[in-house]
Design a protein around this motif. Structure first.
Motif, mmCIF file in Angstrom:
data_model
loop_
_atom_site.group_PDB
_atom_site.id
_atom_site.type_symbol
_atom_site.label_atom_id
_atom_site.label_comp_id
_atom_site.label_asym_id
_atom_site.label_seq_id
_atom_site.Cartn_x
_atom_site.Cartn_y
_atom_site.Cartn_z
ATOM 1 N N LEU A 214 0.587 -0.820 -0.474
ATOM 2 C CA LEU A 214 -0.163 -0.466 0.497
ATOM 3 C C LEU A 214 0.870 1.014 -0.255
ATOM 4 N N ASN A 215 1.907 1.630 0.827
ATOM 5 C CA ASN A 215 3.299 2.225 0.575
ATOM 6 C C ASN A 215 3.499 2.542 -0.445
ATOM 7 N N GLU A 216 3.642 1.365 -1.599
ATOM 8 C CA GLU A 216 4.293 1.724 -2.814
ATOM 9 C C GLU A 216 3.429 1.892 -3.525
ATOM 10 N N LEU A 217 1.919 2.054 -3.476
ATOM 11 C CA LEU A 217 1.320 2.535 -4.315
ATOM 12 C C LEU A 217 0.793 3.826 -3.989
ATOM 13 N N SER A 218 1.305 3.883 -2.801
ATOM 14 C CA SER A 218 0.322 5.235 -2.453
ATOM 15 C C SER A 218 2.254 6.424 -2.941
ATOM 16 N N ILE A 219 3.122 5.715 -3.111
ATOM 17 C CA ILE A 219 4.531 7.167 -3.211
ATOM 18 C C ILE A 219 4.105 6.586 -5.159
ATOM 19 N N ALA A 220 3.542 5.818 -5.744
ATOM 20 C CA ALA A 220 3.739 5.504 -7.221
ATOM 21 C C ALA A 220 2.626 6.887 -7.381
ATOM 22 N N LEU A 221 1.286 7.037 -6.853
ATOM 23 C CA LEU A 221 0.060 7.629 -7.335
ATOM 24 C C LEU A 221 0.999 9.041 -6.530
ATOM 25 N N ALA A 222 1.407 9.462 -5.903
ATOM 26 C CA ALA A 222 1.804 10.562 -4.869
ATOM 27 C C ALA A 222 2.990 11.733 -6.001
ATOM 28 N N ASN A 223 4.394 10.747 -6.209
ATOM 29 C CA ASN A 223 4.615 11.114 -7.683
ATOM 30 C C ASN A 223 4.296 11.533 -8.503
ATOM 31 N N ALA A 224 3.278 11.318 -9.129
ATOM 32 C CA ALA A 224 2.315 11.329 -10.357
ATOM 33 C C ALA A 224 1.053 12.575 -10.315
ATOM 34 N N ALA A 225 0.757 12.976 -8.978
ATOM 35 C CA ALA A 225 -0.753 13.889 -8.526
ATOM 36 C C ALA A 225 1.113 14.859 -7.800
ATOM 37 N N TRP B 23 7.096 6.461 5.213
ATOM 38 C CA TRP B 23 4.903 6.047 5.528
ATOM 39 C C TRP B 23 4.727 7.486 4.591
ATOM 40 N N VAL B 24 4.710 6.971 3.124
ATOM 41 C CA VAL B 24 4.436 8.466 2.855
ATOM 42 C C VAL B 24 2.945 9.028 3.225
ATOM 43 N N ARG B 25 1.994 8.296 3.382
ATOM 44 C CA ARG B 25 0.745 8.700 4.425
ATOM 45 C C ARG B 25 1.088 9.933 5.684
ATOM 46 N N VAL B 26 2.076 10.000 6.064
ATOM 47 C CA VAL B 26 1.873 10.558 7.167
ATOM 48 C C VAL B 26 3.335 11.712 7.544
ATOM 49 N N VAL B 27 3.650 11.741 5.819
ATOM 50 C CA VAL B 27 4.580 12.305 5.661
ATOM 51 C C VAL B 27 4.852 13.767 5.905
ATOM 52 N N ARG B 28 3.052 14.037 5.581
ATOM 53 C CA ARG B 28 3.010 15.529 6.396
ATOM 54 C C ARG B 28 2.259 15.906 7.504
ATOM 55 N N PRO B 29 1.848 16.940 8.194
ATOM 56 C CA PRO B 29 1.277 16.974 9.312
ATOM 57 C C PRO B 29 -0.106 16.095 8.322
ATOM 58 N N ASN B 30 -1.268 16.041 9.684
ATOM 59 C CA ASN B 30 -2.831 15.432 9.052
ATOM 60 C C ASN B 30 -3.517 16.177 9.212
ATOM 61 N N GLU B 31 -3.540 17.002 9.818
ATOM 62 C CA GLU B 31 -4.238 18.234 10.632
ATOM 63 C C GLU B 31 -4.148 19.323 8.838
ATOM 64 N N TRP B 32 -5.407 19.982 8.285
ATOM 65 C CA TRP B 32 -5.088 20.751 7.444
ATOM 66 C C TRP B 32 -4.306 22.247 8.129
ATOM 67 N N ASP B 33 -4.724 22.555 9.400
ATOM 68 C CA ASP B 33 -5.579 23.451 10.044
ATOM 69 C C ASP B 33 -4.248 23.869 11.177
ATOM 70 N N PHE B 34 -3.002 23.087 10.822
ATOM 71 C CA PHE B 34 -1.944 23.285 11.259
ATOM 72 C C PHE B 34 -1.039 23.395 10.844
ATOM 73 N N ILE B 35 -0.937 23.159 8.760
ATOM 74 C CA ILE B 35 -0.389 23.139 8.157
ATOM 75 C C ILE B 35 0.686 24.379 8.073
ATOM 76 N N GLU B 36 -0.164 25.938 8.471
ATOM 77 C CA GLU B 36 0.536 27.489 8.296
ATOM 78 C C GLU B 36 1.683 27.850 10.188
#
Length: 654
Positions: free
Chosen positions: A47-58, A454-467
């Protein structure tokens, strides 16, 4: 993945997207085949490999759709984004995958891997994996339609640059370098566009109120009328989607996995922050109106939104003897750019090495980034306006960093003055320097989190923290100890005077409440467009009604600013994020008791917040750094230092 001009041709970009989708489908088949023996190796790793492939292209296609100078490439990139979004929705509704994730024994996973499983299954529930088949099909169709509509909304804004033709006298008050860069045309008029390097100085310094109003009117009519209709379609489909997924409104749906947790909490926060502005905001409004009446003795009690920047600057000049035009010669673009690299290097243990790389435009610069001497990834800077390019300032991901798999490549996209198109030095506003620091903070965040597996948690999950991690860095731009390192006069080479910085710091409090009130207006617009049945919403009327409630000034009449409010495409109902994050950012400063250049604290901040990405809930990351939950009090003191309002603890710990 290096992008060359040939690789960026539409057919090559499309083929890379197809290859990534095929790879993702192959990983999904592996998971389906192993569904009876669900383990990390058989389910979570593929699933991580799957997510990496899609994240790269997207991520590549999402970036190129906003910045590539070739319209055909932008169209191809948008097509790839649509294809990946379609597959992503199908994956999120894949019941075999959902069951396989649920069948993994949590005891066999480390804490971060367990968090990945929890987040993935939560995302799938929110995508409708558990609802009836017919409703799931409708959810997929709605999501596909929304991607197309949102792309059109963004494209219409990106491609529409407005301008006004003015007599040369309308430039009275503008800095000399600005006037020199805008000579009259053959018809004797001066053309001023809505691009930031034109718009921001003009709204700040132009003495001609009619000209300011004209330029803001043109800016607030961009993408009109088409985007007014597109927005209605977007709101209707989001509302239908939310109802299918079991939520009363889109605002309820989109806020559920954020730090706020609900639309009602967003409303409460907006009103709490607004309450903190009322006292100082009313005082500021009186001062602004008095300044306007000095120009127009018969002026009524109303201010125009086009007056705010100009008269804020005027009050600062008269009260604090501060003229921000005096700062511009100290902020030449090339010098600021190098200063940002140098300061971030010193504070956070980074090294930036220039890399020759042919990307989508020759002006783009690329650097290899090392953290504590270890190569970690790449950053690129696309910093100047051009036709067909994203019109604001933002950080994009070209490639996510995944520990043990690939290094990140993060891209900063801005619209700052271009040294190659200026008559003299490319001078920046102090606010633009602040924006540079802010957005560069996003770059650093993306790079130093590149060790997370894990690509799923490379960024903070909560968007209202991102700034918050980037807003935290804006404070550096008003600190003399920082500015004296790089702010030198473009002509004389003299270091910025400490007295001028002292005037800047004394004057910066004025207009703060007014600024926050405008941010809260935008927050309220974004929320209220999404927390009602949109069939009954007149989007333009709503924006004007909320302006009367939140703003100390009136927007220009007969406009529809929501048509070019780009955050409605990406942030949707969540524009409040900027103020929510600022609450946290102001509290983070409390840890720097030895000054902003405390390297030890800067490294703690890097390691405890930036490098952790989304491996923990955001509130826990902040608690790890501060040693306590964050609260509202630092923001209240920053906003209204003389206020007697008691601290509010409801936000503590998120």
């Amino acid at each position: 993945m290096t992008i060359t001009s040939r690789q960026s041709e539409p057919e090559r970009l499309t083929q890379r997207g197809r290859d990534s989708i095929a790879a993702a489908k192959g990983h999904l088949e592996r998971i389906h085949d192993a569904a009876g023996d669900a383990t990390r190796a058989s389910v979570l790793d593929p699933l991580n490999e799957l997510s990496i492939a899609l994240a790269n292209a997207a991520s590549e296609s999402g970036l190129l759709a906003e910045v590539h100078p070739d319209g055909a490439v932008r169209e191809s990139a948008e097509s790839v984004v649509r294809d990946i979004a379609q597959l992503r929705t199908k994956l999120d509704q894949d019941r075999e995958l959902y069951g396989a994730l649920g069948a993994i024994d949590p005891a066999t996973l480390d804490p971060v891997a367990r968090r990945v499983v929890e987040l993935e299954r939560r995302d799938m529930r929110r995508a409708g994996v558990e609802i009836a088949d017919a409703d799931r099909d409708r959810v997929r169709r709605l999501r596909d339609e929304l991607v197309v509509i949102e792309q059109e909304f963004a494209r219409n804004i990106r491609d529409d640059v407005g301008e006004v033709a003015l007599q040369r006298e309308a430039l009275a008050g503008l800095p000399e370098d600005y006037v020199a860069a805008h000579p009259p045309g053959e018809d004797g008029t001066v053309r001023i566009t809505t691009n930031y390097p034109d718009y921001i100085p003009f709204m700040t310094y132009a003495r001609d109120g009619g000209a300011r109003k004209a330029l803001m009117t043109v800016n607030y009519r961009r993408a009109v009328p088409r985007n007014v209709e597109v927005l209605k379609q977007m709101l209707a489909k989001r509302h239908e989607l939310a109802e299918l997924l079991g939520y009363a409104t889109w605002a309820d749906y989109i806020s559920e996995d954020k730090m706020t947790g609900s639309a009602s909490e967003i409303r409460r926060f907006i009103e709490q922050a607004r309450g903190a502005t009322l006292q100082s905001g009313e005082t500021e409004r009186g001062d602004l109106l008095a300044a306007r009446r000095a120009d127009e003795p018969g002026a009524g009690p109303a201010l125009g939104l086009w007056d705010l920047s100009y008269y804020t600057e005027r009050v600062k000049n008269e009260r604090y003897r501060f003229d921000s035009r005096e700062l511009r010669p100290y902020f030449e673009y090339g010098t600021v750019r190098q200063a940002v690299l140098d300061l971030f290097s010193e504070l956070f243990g980074l090294r930036f090495i220039p890399v020759g790389m042919e990307l989508w435009h020759p002006s783009v610069e690329t650097f290899e980034v090392a953290v504590d001497g270890r190569p970690m990834g790449l950053i690129s800077l696309d910093m100047h306006p051009r036709d067909g390019k994203f019109k604001h300032a933002a950080c994009f991901t070209l490639r996510y960093g995944v520990g043990g798999r690939q290094r990140p490549h993060i891209v900063l996209v801005c619209n700052f003055p271009d040294p190659k198109s200026q008559v003299g030095p490319a001078l920046m506003q102090h606010s633009e320097v602040e924006t540079f620091f802010h957005e560069f903070g996003h770059l650093v965040h993306g790079v130093v989190a590149g060790d997370i597996p894990w690509v799923r948690v490379v960024r903070p999950n909560e968007w209202d923290f991102i700034e918050a991690p980037s807003q935290f860095l804006e404070e550096w731009v008003s600190d003399f100890a920082v500015l004296r390192r790089f702010a030198r006069h473009a002509e004389t080479g003299a270091v910025i005077p400490e007295a001028l910085v002292a005037q800047l710091r004394a004057a910066r409090d004025f207009g703060r409440a007014t600024f926050v009130q405008r941010q809260l207006w935008l927050s309220a617009v974004a929320l209220q467009l999404h927390d009602h049945d949109p069939r009954d919403i007149d989007t333009t009327r709503l924006a004007y009604e909320l302006a009367r409630e939140y703003l100390p000034a009136e927007p220009p009449p007969d406009t529809a600013f929501e048509a070019s409010f780009g955050h409605l495409e990406g942030y949707t109902a969540l524009y409040y994020t900027y103020m929510w994050s600022l609450v946290i950012a102001k509290d983070l400063h409390s840890a720097f008791t030895n000054g902003l250049q405390d390297k030890a604290q800067a490294r703690r901040y890097r390691d405890l917040i930036l490098a952790r990405g989304g491996t923990k809930p955001a509130a826990e990351l902040v608690r790890d750094f501060l040693g306590r939950p964050y609260d509202f009090d630092a923001f209240r003191r920053w906003l209204a230092p003389d206020s007697k309002e008691a601290p509010v603890e409801e936000h503590a710990g998120g």
